[in-house]
Design a protein around this motif. Structure first.
Motif, PDB file in Angstrom:
ATOM      1  N   LEU A  48      -8.101  -5.597   0.997  1.00  0.00           N
ATOM      2  CA  LEU A  48      -7.439  -6.795   1.515  1.00  0.00           C
ATOM      3  C   LEU A  48      -6.918  -6.552   2.918  1.00  0.00           C
ATOM      4  O   LEU A  48      -7.044  -7.413   3.804  1.00  0.00           O
ATOM      5  CB  LEU A  48      -6.289  -7.196   0.587  1.00  0.00           C
ATOM      6  N   GLN A  49      -6.344  -5.370   3.153  1.00  0.00           N
ATOM      7  CA  GLN A  49      -5.815  -5.049   4.476  1.00  0.00           C
ATOM      8  C   GLN A  49      -6.938  -4.989   5.512  1.00  0.00           C
ATOM      9  O   GLN A  49      -6.771  -5.448   6.651  1.00  0.00           O
ATOM     10  CB  GLN A  49      -5.072  -3.704   4.430  1.00  0.00           C
ATOM     11  N   SER A  50      -8.085  -4.460   5.091  1.00  0.00           N
ATOM     12  CA  SER A  50      -9.235  -4.406   5.991  1.00  0.00           C
ATOM     13  C   SER A  50      -9.690  -5.821   6.356  1.00  0.00           C
ATOM     14  O   SER A  50     -10.019  -6.104   7.521  1.00  0.00           O
ATOM     15  CB  SER A  50     -10.379  -3.645   5.314  1.00  0.00           C
ATOM     16  N   SER A  72      -6.937   0.534  -4.047  1.00  0.00           N
ATOM     17  CA  SER A  72      -8.221   0.260  -3.403  1.00  0.00           C
ATOM     18  C   SER A  72      -8.358  -1.229  -3.068  1.00  0.00           C
ATOM     19  O   SER A  72      -8.851  -1.598  -1.989  1.00  0.00           O
ATOM     20  CB  SER A  72      -9.361   0.696  -4.328  1.00  0.00           C
ATOM     21  N   LYS A  73      -7.898  -2.093  -3.980  1.00  0.00           N
ATOM     22  CA  LYS A  73      -7.936  -3.543  -3.727  1.00  0.00           C
ATOM     23  C   LYS A  73      -7.043  -3.911  -2.543  1.00  0.00           C
ATOM     24  O   LYS A  73      -7.402  -4.750  -1.707  1.00  0.00           O
ATOM     25  CB  LYS A  73      -7.486  -4.299  -4.965  1.00  0.00           C
ATOM     26  N   LEU A  74      -5.856  -3.287  -2.479  1.00  0.00           N
ATOM     27  CA  LEU A  74      -4.932  -3.574  -1.376  1.00  0.00           C
ATOM     28  C   LEU A  74      -5.525  -3.127  -0.042  1.00  0.00           C
ATOM     29  O   LEU A  74      -5.410  -3.832   0.967  1.00  0.00           O
ATOM     30  CB  LEU A  74      -3.596  -2.861  -1.623  1.00  0.00           C
ATOM     31  N   ASN A 130      -7.767  -8.493   6.367  1.00  0.00           N
ATOM     32  CA  ASN A 130      -6.723  -9.051   7.243  1.00  0.00           C
ATOM     33  C   ASN A 130      -6.911  -8.587   8.687  1.00  0.00           C
ATOM     34  O   ASN A 130      -6.799  -9.374   9.625  1.00  0.00           O
ATOM     35  CB  ASN A 130      -5.336  -8.651   6.746  1.00  0.00           C
ATOM     36  N   ASN A 131      -7.189  -7.295   8.847  1.00  0.00           N
ATOM     37  CA  ASN A 131      -7.390  -6.752  10.197  1.00  0.00           C
ATOM     38  C   ASN A 131      -8.637  -7.354  10.851  1.00  0.00           C
ATOM     39  O   ASN A 131      -8.651  -7.599  12.061  1.00  0.00           O
ATOM     40  CB  ASN A 131      -7.517  -5.231  10.142  1.00  0.00           C
ATOM     41  N   SER A 132      -9.666  -7.604  10.043  1.00  0.00           N
ATOM     42  CA  SER A 132     -10.880  -8.234  10.572  1.00  0.00           C
ATOM     43  C   SER A 132     -10.586  -9.665  11.023  1.00  0.00           C
ATOM     44  O   SER A 132     -11.033 -10.100  12.090  1.00  0.00           O
ATOM     45  CB  SER A 132     -11.971  -8.226   9.492  1.00  0.00           C
ATOM     46  N   LYS A 133      -9.798 -10.412  10.210  1.00  0.00           N
ATOM     47  CA  LYS A 133      -9.414 -11.773  10.583  1.00  0.00           C
ATOM     48  C   LYS A 133      -8.604 -11.771  11.871  1.00  0.00           C
ATOM     49  O   LYS A 133      -8.791 -12.629  12.738  1.00  0.00           O
ATOM     50  CB  LYS A 133      -8.599 -12.417   9.460  1.00  0.00           C
ATOM     51  N   LEU A 134      -7.671 -10.823  11.962  1.00  0.00           N
ATOM     52  CA  LEU A 134      -6.828 -10.732  13.162  1.00  0.00           C
ATOM     53  C   LEU A 134      -7.679 -10.481  14.400  1.00  0.00           C
ATOM     54  O   LEU A 134      -7.472 -11.098  15.448  1.00  0.00           O
ATOM     55  CB  LEU A 134      -5.799  -9.619  12.985  1.00  0.00           C
ATOM     56  N   SER A 135      -8.665  -9.584  14.268  1.00  0.00           N
ATOM     57  CA  SER A 135      -9.553  -9.290  15.399  1.00  0.00           C
ATOM     58  C   SER A 135     -10.343 -10.528  15.803  1.00  0.00           C
ATOM     59  O   SER A 135     -10.475 -10.835  16.997  1.00  0.00           O
ATOM     60  CB  SER A 135     -10.510  -8.156  15.012  1.00  0.00           C
ATOM     61  N   ILE A 174       0.839  -1.209   0.000  1.00  0.00           N
ATOM     62  CA  ILE A 174       0.000   0.000   0.000  1.00  0.00           C
ATOM     63  C   ILE A 174       0.866   1.246   0.000  1.00  0.00           C
ATOM     64  O   ILE A 174       0.606   2.210  -0.729  1.00  0.00           O
ATOM     65  CB  ILE A 174      -0.940  -0.011   1.220  1.00  0.00           C
ATOM     66  N   SER A 175       1.927   1.233   0.800  1.00  0.00           N
ATOM     67  CA  SER A 175       2.837   2.379   0.861  1.00  0.00           C
ATOM     68  C   SER A 175       3.494   2.634  -0.495  1.00  0.00           C
ATOM     69  O   SER A 175       3.576   3.778  -0.958  1.00  0.00           O
ATOM     70  CB  SER A 175       3.906   2.133   1.929  1.00  0.00           C
TER      71      SER A 175
END
Length: 368
Positions: free
Chosen positions: A175-177, A170-172, A179-184, A73-74
């Motif tokens: 995907l990051q969102s 936007s796709k990345l 990943n963060n949901s899975k982590l939570s 993303i960066s």
């Protein structure tokens, strides 16, 4: 914990052998009942700890994905910023050329440049000269238009590239969102398992205390009978227990050195990714202990399962035990310590400890 259980059972074997007809049957029944409940609770603890360890491995993978996606993303945002800069520069150039073009049009009308162009054509000395002059006048008229068209095309191309980059970004971010949901979700599951673990450990401690009380009562009964000169010859069960201990202590001196060194870190807290006495994860503890003895091992349990050679006979102290098989390899590793126990850095929230031996998926011998 397990060694104490073995000692209690062994002591019970001695007591029963010398007082089989003298001890009150209710005490034996109570002890057997408590022992069964203790073993059930112990299995429950081990099962939950296995689940927590599996969740830890999933969290580790998600954290890696989050880190990698964050880097992408960066990089994507840097490219978008670079294209926006080009777009701004192109717009500035277009504005400048357009202003120059308008100035030229204004000057042309003010200076009757059309008449000047006509004179150039009429003053041609030959037909070929006329053709050339007409072409030159035409080129002069179209020059500014060509510049504007080229700049406009460049701007369109840059804008198109920027939109492609924004779509990828936007796709990345999506995907990051995820990943963060899975982590939570994983952290919530781990918290639930930790609550269940605390409950099971409380149950385990309760039955362990009950066993100790019953054992105390049986020991007291034994002393009374010993005072009456009751014989106390060792039983076959006790000899079997001693044989096991002797066998587990007969490993190579280097293997025992591994266990002795690993035992120095009992109580060190579990830290994900930890490779020092400030905090260990499972494979970090194994790598550190063997490294202290001059033996280099890979970093992860998935890699360590390929080290050494498979154990085909009885386990020896220092053997590596692997648990939680997965697509990438086992997710957990510990060091066999003898007497059906092993040393492990179990999971988040726990410390390095000695655990009773449980089902494992692979065993490797590093030291011959």
């Amino acid at each position: 914990m397990h060694k104490k259980l073995v000692s209690i059972i062994a002591a019970l074997g001695v007591t029963l052998s010398c007082t089989s007809n003298a001890l009150a049957a209710p005490l034996q029944e109570q002890y057997n009942s408590s022992l069964q409940q203790y073993q059930n609770a112990l299995k429950g603890v081990q099962d939950i700890e296995g689940k927590i360890s599996g969740i830890d491995n999933e969290i580790e993978k998600i954290n890696t994905d989050i880190s990698n996606t964050g880097k992408k993303i960066s990089q994507s945002q840097d490219k978008i910023a670079e294209e926006q800069k080009k777009l701004n520069e192109s717009q500035e150039q277009m504005d400048s050329e357009q202003n120059t073009y308008m100035q030229r049009i204004k000057a042309m009308y003010m200076s009757d440049s059309d008449m000047q162009y006509l004179e150039v054509i009429l003053n041609s000395k030959s037909f070929s000269d006329l053709i050339a002059n007409v072409e030159n006048v035409k080129n002069l008229v179209q020059y500014d238009d060509n510049i504007m068209n080229n700049i406009n095309k460049q701007k369109q191309n840059i804008d198109k590239q920027k939109k492609v980059l924004e779509a990828d970004n936007s796709k990345l971010e999506k995907l990051q969102s995820q990943n963060n949901s899975k982590l939570s979700d994983l952290k919530n599951k781990e918290a639930e398992q930790n609550k269940l673990l605390a409950s099971e450990k409380s149950e385990e401690d309760k039955h362990k205390a009950d066993m100790a009380k019953i054992q105390g009562a049986m020991d007291a009964e034994k002393k009374k009978l010993q005072a009456l000169s009751v014989p106390t010859a060792p039983s076959s069960g006790n000899q079997h227990a001693n044989t096991n201990i002797t066998q587990s202590s007969s490993g190579s001196a280097t293997g025992l050195a591994v266990v002795k060194l690993a035992s120095q870190y009992l109580g060190v807290k579990y830290v994900w990714g930890g490779t020092t006495p400030a905090g260990f994860d499972c494979s970090g503890l194994v790598q550190y202990v063997y490294g202290r003895l001059g033996i280099s091992l890979p970093r992860t349990s998935e890699e360590q399962v390929g080290a050494g050679s498979p154990v085909t006979g009885p386990l020896q102290p220092g053997d590596l035990l692997f648990f939680e098989p997965g697509a990438d390899g086992p997710g957990h590793v510990g060091i066999y310590a003898g007497d059906d126990t092993f040393i492990e850095a179990p999971h988040t929230g726990a410390n390095v400890r000695i655990s009773p031996l449980r089902d494992y998926c692979a065993a490797r011998r590093i030291i011959k």
